[in-house]
Design an enzyme around this catalytic site. Structure first.
Site, mmCIF file in Angstrom:
data_model
loop_
_atom_site.group_PDB
_atom_site.id
_atom_site.type_symbol
_atom_site.label_atom_id
_atom_site.label_comp_id
_atom_site.label_asym_id
_atom_site.label_seq_id
_atom_site.Cartn_x
_atom_site.Cartn_y
_atom_site.Cartn_z
ATOM 1 N N ARG A 71 -18.873 17.665 68.253
ATOM 2 C CA ARG A 71 -17.591 18.184 68.729
ATOM 3 C C ARG A 71 -17.204 17.481 70.019
ATOM 4 N NH1 ARG A 71 -20.867 22.620 67.285
ATOM 5 N NH2 ARG A 71 -20.080 23.833 65.510
ATOM 6 N N HIS A 122 -11.644 16.093 66.316
ATOM 7 C CA HIS A 122 -12.147 16.923 65.218
ATOM 8 C C HIS A 122 -11.919 16.239 63.879
ATOM 9 C CE1 HIS A 122 -14.168 20.736 64.913
ATOM 10 N NE2 HIS A 122 -13.482 21.037 63.822
ATOM 11 N N HIS A 164 -23.468 23.785 62.166
ATOM 12 C CA HIS A 164 -22.817 24.940 61.546
ATOM 13 C C HIS A 164 -23.827 26.072 61.366
ATOM 14 C CE1 HIS A 164 -19.499 22.303 59.532
ATOM 15 N NE2 HIS A 164 -19.191 22.655 60.762
ATOM 16 N N ARG A 205 -14.795 14.120 63.288
ATOM 17 C CA ARG A 205 -15.916 14.969 62.866
ATOM 18 C C ARG A 205 -15.790 15.290 61.376
ATOM 19 N NH1 ARG A 205 -19.642 19.021 64.604
ATOM 20 N NH2 ARG A 205 -19.296 21.100 63.740
ATOM 21 N N LYS A 230 -22.136 25.533 69.973
ATOM 22 C CA LYS A 230 -21.654 26.907 70.098
ATOM 23 C C LYS A 230 -22.837 27.857 70.223
ATOM 24 C CE LYS A 230 -17.304 26.260 67.604
ATOM 25 N NZ LYS A 230 -16.458 26.697 66.469
ATOM 26 N N TYR A 261 -16.438 20.540 53.163
ATOM 27 C CA TYR A 261 -16.348 19.093 53.039
ATOM 28 C C TYR A 261 -16.627 18.616 51.618
ATOM 29 C CZ TYR A 261 -16.248 19.464 58.056
ATOM 30 O OH TYR A 261 -15.900 19.810 59.334
#
Length: 319
Positions: A170, A265, A291, A268, A194, A300
C-alpha cells in the site's frame, strides 16, 4: 470518469454544541489510545461521527444522547443517500456509527445500543481497473528512462513505481518505510500494514536496481538533518508523503498510451492480478498483500476471469 460524489447534509465542518464536541474529543482519545487505530482510520471514523452528531444537533441542539435511537441513525443515513453519497461510503459510515454507539453503551453514556440493528446498505462491488502486463512494463520503462540522467527526484520516482508494482504494498506502507526496513541482500522489505501487523514482502531485480540507484545517488542528494531514517524523501528532505507518491504514479502512467488513470492502489491491484495470472497461489498472494480475509484476495481472480472473457469476446469467431 465517474461524477464527483456530492456532499451530504452534516458533512460540513459545522461547530458542534460544546458537550458534543467534548464527547467527540473523548471518542478520539479512545480510537487513538485504546484501539490503536491508524491516523487514516481515526480521521475517517471522526468525520463520520461528526456528520452524525451534526445531523442530530441540527434537529435538536438540546438532544440527549439516550434519545439517539435506530430511527435517528436511519434518518441520518437516508439524508446521506438522498444527497448522492456512494453506497461504499454509506457502508463505511454505518460501520462507524455502530462502533460509536457501541462505545457509548460500553462507557455507560447510553443505556442501550441503537446501532446493533443498523444494517449497512449492500455495496455493488466493482472490479478494479488494472494495467495490462505490457502497460506495466511500459510504465516501468518510462520511469527508468526518466531516471537515466540521475536527477535525484526522477531516481526516487522510479523507485516509487518499481517498488509499488514489484511488491504490491500500500502507498501508506511505502511512505512509512525506513532504511532499516529494507534488506538489500535478500531483496525483502518489512512493512507495517493495517492493524499494525508486520509482514515481509519480496521484490525483484529491477526494483533492487532502482533501490540501489536511489540509495547511492538519489537519497544522498536530497537528505537533510530532518530526513531521519526515512527511505523515501521529498524534495525538501522530509519523508515522502502519500499525496506526493500518488502524483508520481499518475505522472508515470500518463506517459503510457492507453493506460487507465491509476494511482498507487491501481499498481497494487495490477501486481496482484499479474501474480495470479502468472500462476501464483491465492493464499500466497493474500500473504503478500496483507489481506486478513481470503475473500478480499479472491476479487483479483474475478478480475482475471473478466479480462479473459473480454479477450474471448473480442477474438473468438463464435463469441
Amino acid at each position: 470518469m465517474p461524477p464527483a460524489e456530492q456532499s451530504a447534509p452534516g458533512d460540513a465542518a459545522e461547530p458542534l454544541p460544546p458537550r458534543l464536541a467534548e464527547l467527540l474529543d473523548s471518542y478520539t482519545d479512545h480510537l487513538r489510545l485504546e484501539r490503536g487505530r491508524s491516523e487514516h482510520t481515526v480521521r475517517a471514523y471522526l468525520g463520520d461521527v461528526r456528520s452524525l452528531l451534526t445531523h442530530v444537533a441540527a434537529a435538536d441542539p438540546d438532544v440527549r444522547l439516550e434519545d439517539i435511537d435506530l430511527a435517528t441513525l436511519r434518518a441520518w443515513l437516508a439524508a446521506q443517500s438522498a444527497a448522492g453519497v456512494a453506497r461504499t461510503t454509506l457502508a463505511r459510515r454505518t460501520a462507524s456509527a455502530r462502533t460509536f454507539t457501541a462505545w457509548l453503551t460500553r462507557t455507560r453514556r447510553i443505556p442501550r445500543d441503537p446501532g446493533v440493528r443498523l444494517a449497512a446498505p449492500k455495496t455493488h462491488r466493482t472490479l478494479p481497473a488494472v494495467l495490462r502486463q505490457g502497460q506495466a512494463e511500459e510504465a516501468m520503462r518510462a520511469a527508468e528512462s526518466g531516471a537515466a540522467q540521475l536527477d535525484p527526484v526522477a531516481v526516487r520516482d522510479r523507485l516509487v513505481v518499481e517498488l509499488l508494482y514489484a511488491s504490491g504494498i500500500r502507498v501508506g506502507e511505502l511512505c512509512g518505510l525506513d532504511l532499516d526496513d529494507v534488506d538489500r541482500e535478500r531483496r525483502v522489505v518489512r512493512v507495517v500494514g493495517k492493524g499494525d501487523k508486520q509482514r515481509s514482502v519480496p521484490f525483484g531485480a529491477p526494483a533492487a536496481e532502482a533501490l540501489d540507484a536511489w540509495l547511492d545517488v538519489g537519497r544522498p542528494a536530497l537528505a537533510t538533518p530532518k530526513s531521519g531514517r526515512a527511505l523515501l524523501l521529498g524534495k525538501r528532505g522530509g519523508r515522502l508523503d502519500q499525496r506526493q507518491a500518488r502524483t508520481v504514479v499518475h505522472e508515470v502512467l500518463d506517459a503510457v498510451p492507453g493506460a487507465p488513470s491509476l494511482g498507487p492502489h491501481g499498481l497494487r491491484h495490477s501486481a496482484a492480478t499479474h501474480l495470479l495470472e502468472g500462476g501464483a497461489d491465492l493464499r500466497v498472494v493474500q500473504e503478500l498483500l496483507g489481506h486478513n480475509s481470503l475473500a478480499t484476495t479472491q476479487l483479483y481472480t474475478h478480475v482475471s476471469v473478466a479480462r479473459l472473457r473480454a479477450v474471448h469476446d473480442q477474438a473468438h469467431p463464435r463469441a
